[in-house]
Scaffold this active site. Structure first.
Site, mmCIF file in Angstrom:
data_model
loop_
_atom_site.group_PDB
_atom_site.id
_atom_site.type_symbol
_atom_site.label_atom_id
_atom_site.label_comp_id
_atom_site.label_asym_id
_atom_site.label_seq_id
_atom_site.Cartn_x
_atom_site.Cartn_y
_atom_site.Cartn_z
ATOM 1 N N ALA A 242 34.090 37.881 45.040
ATOM 2 C CA ALA A 242 34.303 37.516 43.616
ATOM 3 C C ALA A 242 34.478 36.162 43.640
ATOM 4 C CB ALA A 242 35.794 37.832 43.456
ATOM 5 N N ASP A 261 35.809 43.054 47.985
ATOM 6 C CA ASP A 261 36.684 41.902 47.620
ATOM 7 C C ASP A 261 38.228 42.627 47.485
ATOM 8 O OD1 ASP A 261 36.725 38.757 46.314
ATOM 9 O OD2 ASP A 261 38.315 39.919 45.560
ATOM 10 N N CYS A 355 34.244 26.364 50.457
ATOM 11 C CA CYS A 355 34.135 25.626 49.629
ATOM 12 C C CYS A 355 35.100 24.426 49.853
ATOM 13 C CB CYS A 355 34.094 26.059 48.069
ATOM 14 S SG CYS A 355 35.715 27.021 47.929
#
Length: 424
Positions: A242, A261, A355
């Site tokens: 996701a 997920d 990230c």
């Protein structure tokens, strides 16, 4: 917004309070219905106000400091911050001051500070946008700024902070033709092939949305899949899939995609996105560690992380978090790498990415994985794709992306990516 603007302002104040005092994230609050009671225009206004206040919070505090003998209670301070943002954005002083005086006065504990609120905001109004522009770019809160400076140096962090303050344009990944998407949306094709749109407005109103010609995905987040090269006909696992951008990239490239997920709700959104763009992937709701199917040619592991690379789009993060949970995330990333390697075919490739701007969630993870697994190597040749600066390639063989890169183009999210090759 209605005549007084009070509903939107009260909701923006509520969001700011929840984020700065309760450690709640903006997305969590909105998903929980924080904006539901508002009309559409007020929803957009409230979210924009809160976001702008978070993005400029340090600068707002610097403007307020000369007018405050001591820091007032959070309820008052957040009202003042929002007032600064509006006044320095050119809003009429009368409406802004009255609204935040009322917000302060509605709380029994802060009623006595209505006069202070009125006086301070009127002084801010006198400074106006010119006073705002004289202040320095907002600093990242110390708990995060210190490790970033230690990792990348002060000059780099100043560049990151400028990118965070500027916010993020809208990046799109084209299903087939980036040039056509750029032409239709008024965007620009970036060096790595993503399409960047400035002042995009409502995303669902952009040309090509209903036809499924593109999806929203930051340019940095689109790079990991590109490093796998030709995946047509390959069996590829997208672990922690996701919201689905990378799964759609893989499916568009012809891979046989399995997307996993933990969240059923998030996986429903992945399936909705796949359906809109006319792509197919097998979707599985499962904890990553409970998924034990083997034999994948490639695995993409976008591991849960601090998300410190996404502050351009999520300025609430450094105020809702304090770093206390990052140690557990780092441990989880280590075990997820080991688990994912066990699902690969011999000779298969694992794309590990986060990230994050913290080396412990990127460079260090790869260094330690190489020491734990005999025969595991890093493929650096695949990193040399169009648009990727060779200087972004790190010593251990990964790719370090930062918000201060592409500063003339609008920056990018902070990301770390490495392609690990399993022994035959």
């Amino acid at each position: 917004m209605n005549q007084t603007g009070l509903p939107a302002r009260r909701t923006a104040h509520h969001l700011l309070m929840q984020i700065t005092t309760e450690g709640r994230l903006m997305a969590e609050l909105i998903a929980g219905g924080a904006l539901n009671q508002l009309a559409n225009d007020d929803r957009a206004r409230a979210q924009r106000l809160a976001t702008d206040a978070l993005r400029g919070l340090d600068r707002a505090d610097r403007m307020l400091k000369p007018y405050l003998k001591k820091t007032p209670p959070d309820h008052v301070m957040n009202a003042l911050r929002l007032g600064v943002i509006e006044l320095c954005g050119g809003e009429a002083a009368h409406g802004v001051v009255n609204a935040y005086v009322e917000i302060v006065g509605r709380n029994k504990r802060t009623q006595a500070m209505k006069g202070l609120t009125n006086a301070v905001l009127r002084k801010i109004a006198a400074e106006g946008p010119e006073g705002w522009e004289k202040r320095a770019v907002p600093l990242t809160p110390g708990w995060l700024r210190q490790p970033l400076v230690a990792a990348w140096g002060r000059e780099a962090v100043v560049g990151m902070e400028a990118a965070h303050f500027s916010g993020a344009p809208l990046d799109l990944t084209a299903k087939t033709d980036a040039d056509a998407v750029a032409k239709a949306t008024g965007g620009t094709v970036l060096p790595t092939g993503s399409v960047r749109v400035t002042n995009a407005g409502q995303v669902t109103s952009l040309p090509g949305y209903d036809a499924g010609e593109w999806w929203v995905q930051d340019a940095a987040a689109a790079i990991p899949v590109k490093l796998l090269g030709d995946v047509k006909g390959r069996k590829v696992l997208d672990l922690c899939a996701a919201p689905g951008g990378k799964a759609m990239q893989l499916a568009a490239a012809g891979a046989d995609v399995t997307a996993v997920d933990l969240s059923e709700r998030r996986m429903e959104r992945v399936q909705e996105n796949l359906t809109r763009v006319g792509l197919k992937a097998r979707t599985v709701v499962s904890d990553a560690f409970a998924f034990e199917e083997t034999g994948f040619d490639a695995i993409l592991l976008d591991a849960p992380c601090s998300a410190t690379g996404t502050i351009r789009r999520h300025p609430d993060l450094p105020y809702a978090k304090d770093g206390s949970e990052f140690g557990a995330l780092i441990d989880q990333q280590e075990t997820m790498i080991d688990h994912a390697l066990g699902l690969l075919k011999p000779g298969g490739r694992l794309v590990f990415c986060t990230c994050s701007l913290l080396p412990d969630e990127g460079e260090v993870q790869v260094e330690e994985a190489l020491s734990r697994h005999s025969g595991l190597t890093v493929d650096t040749d695949v990193l040399r794709i169009p648009g990727v600066d060779p200087e972004w390639i790190t010593q251990e063989g990964g790719l370090r992306l930062r918000p201060d890169y592409w500063s003339d183009l609008g920056g990018m999210d902070g990301f770390y990516v490495a392609v690990l090759q399993k022994a035959e």
